[in-house]
Design a protein around this motif. Structure first.
Motif, PDB file in Angstrom:
ATOM      1  N   ALA A   1      -0.050  -9.480   4.064  1.00 47.04           N
ATOM      2  CA  ALA A   1       0.602  -8.170   4.146  1.00 47.04           C
ATOM      3  C   ALA A   1       1.003  -7.667   2.759  1.00 47.04           C
ATOM      4  O   ALA A   1       0.861  -6.477   2.461  1.00 47.04           O
ATOM      5  CB  ALA A   1       1.822  -8.234   5.070  1.00 47.04           C
ATOM      6  N   PHE A   2       1.511  -8.571   1.906  1.00 41.20           N
ATOM      7  CA  PHE A   2       1.822  -8.169   0.528  1.00 41.20           C
ATOM      8  C   PHE A   2       0.561  -7.680  -0.185  1.00 41.20           C
ATOM      9  O   PHE A   2       0.582  -6.679  -0.886  1.00 41.20           O
ATOM     10  CB  PHE A   2       2.435  -9.335  -0.261  1.00 41.20           C
TER      11      PHE A   2
ATOM     12  N   ARG B   1       5.672  -5.444  -7.662  1.00 41.32           N
ATOM     13  CA  ARG B   1       5.183  -6.142  -6.465  1.00 41.32           C
ATOM     14  C   ARG B   1       5.220  -7.667  -6.670  1.00 41.32           C
ATOM     15  O   ARG B   1       5.469  -8.403  -5.727  1.00 41.32           O
ATOM     16  CB  ARG B   1       3.786  -5.662  -6.088  1.00 41.32           C
TER      17      ARG B   1
ATOM     18  N   HIS C   1      -6.423  -9.210   0.653  1.00 40.32           N
ATOM     19  CA  HIS C   1      -6.823  -7.956   1.287  1.00 40.32           C
ATOM     20  C   HIS C   1      -8.195  -7.591   0.737  1.00 40.32           C
ATOM     21  O   HIS C   1      -8.397  -7.566  -0.481  1.00 40.32           O
ATOM     22  CB  HIS C   1      -5.849  -6.823   0.990  1.00 40.32           C
TER      23      HIS C   1
ATOM     24  N   GLN D   1      -0.504  -4.213   1.153  1.00 42.21           N
ATOM     25  CA  GLN D   1       0.354  -3.145   0.650  1.00 42.21           C
ATOM     26  C   GLN D   1       0.051  -2.858  -0.820  1.00 42.21           C
ATOM     27  O   GLN D   1      -0.003  -1.699  -1.236  1.00 42.21           O
ATOM     28  CB  GLN D   1       1.827  -3.495   0.832  1.00 42.21           C
TER      29      GLN D   1
ATOM     30  N   GLN E   1      -3.170  -0.884  -1.113  1.00 40.18           N
ATOM     31  CA  GLN E   1      -2.945   0.505  -0.721  1.00 40.18           C
ATOM     32  C   GLN E   1      -2.235   1.274  -1.842  1.00 40.18           C
ATOM     33  O   GLN E   1      -2.651   2.374  -2.211  1.00 40.18           O
ATOM     34  CB  GLN E   1      -2.132   0.570   0.565  1.00 40.18           C
ATOM     35  N   GLU E   2      -1.157   0.702  -2.375  1.00 42.77           N
ATOM     36  CA  GLU E   2      -0.410   1.374  -3.441  1.00 42.77           C
ATOM     37  C   GLU E   2      -1.263   1.587  -4.690  1.00 42.77           C
ATOM     38  O   GLU E   2      -1.129   2.593  -5.372  1.00 42.77           O
ATOM     39  CB  GLU E   2       0.834   0.569  -3.807  1.00 42.77           C
TER      40      GLU E   2
END
Length: 175
Positions: free
Chosen positions: A35-36, A159, A64, A39, A42-43
């Motif tokens: 999940a990290f 992050r 990812h 994200q 995406q960012e």
């Protein structure tokens, strides 16, 4: 920086790293770390992001990648130590941002440039004191303007701190 196969990797001694990984409960891929990575991708506006733990090879405990319908190459959960730019981050214990990999001859010849088509990279070490647990990074197939470097650096550092805060909180360890 690439390291020839069989050459010792300049990283935290394996016994120290193993002890730290045990303390944090890091044993393999985890949905929370995926999940990290998602994200972050995406960012950053890129198709790939990883939470990378170093051992005998690079292992993506968080990953990812683009969906199955993508034309981009598939990335698995492991990669040799002489691939990619994260080994440089581990050796330096410092963030590295390459908006355009080709702007630096030192990095343009890395295997991931041709094998995966990487053109932009940003990575930060995941540090517990002096121990490098691994890295958090994002990569993409499209180079970016050099002017994006500061924003990428700020994002990857923020992050990376988020990942470490999560790991400390989950393990009940004080930073």
């Amino acid at each position: 920086m690439t390291f020839p196969t069989g050459t010792p990797h300049p990283r935290t001694p394996q016994t120290e790293l193993d002890a730290a990984l045990r303390a944090f409960g890091l044993t393999g891929p985890e949905p929370e770390l995926d999940a990290f990575a998602a994200q972050l991708a995406q960012e950053a506006g890129v198709p790939y992001a990883m939470v990378n733990i170093f051992g005998a090879q690079q292992q993506f405990f968080g990953l990812h990648t683009p969906g199955e319908d993508s034309e981009l190459p598939t990335v698995g959960r492991a990669m040799p130590l002489d691939h990619g730019f994260c080994p440089e981050v581990v050796a330096r214990k410092k963030a590295l941002v390459l908006p355009d990999v080709f702007s630096s001859p030192r990095f343009a010849g890395n295997r991931v440039v041709d094998e995966i088509g990487i053109r932009t990279y940003a990575g930060v070490p995941l540090l517990h004191g002096d121990t490098v647990l691994g890295t958090l990074c994002f990569v993409g197939p499209v180079e970016r303007s050099l002017s994006t470097g500061r924003d990428s650096l700020a994002l990857i550092k923020r992050r990376g701190s988020d990942v470490m805060e999560f790991l400390y909180r989950r393990a009940g360890i004080q930073p």
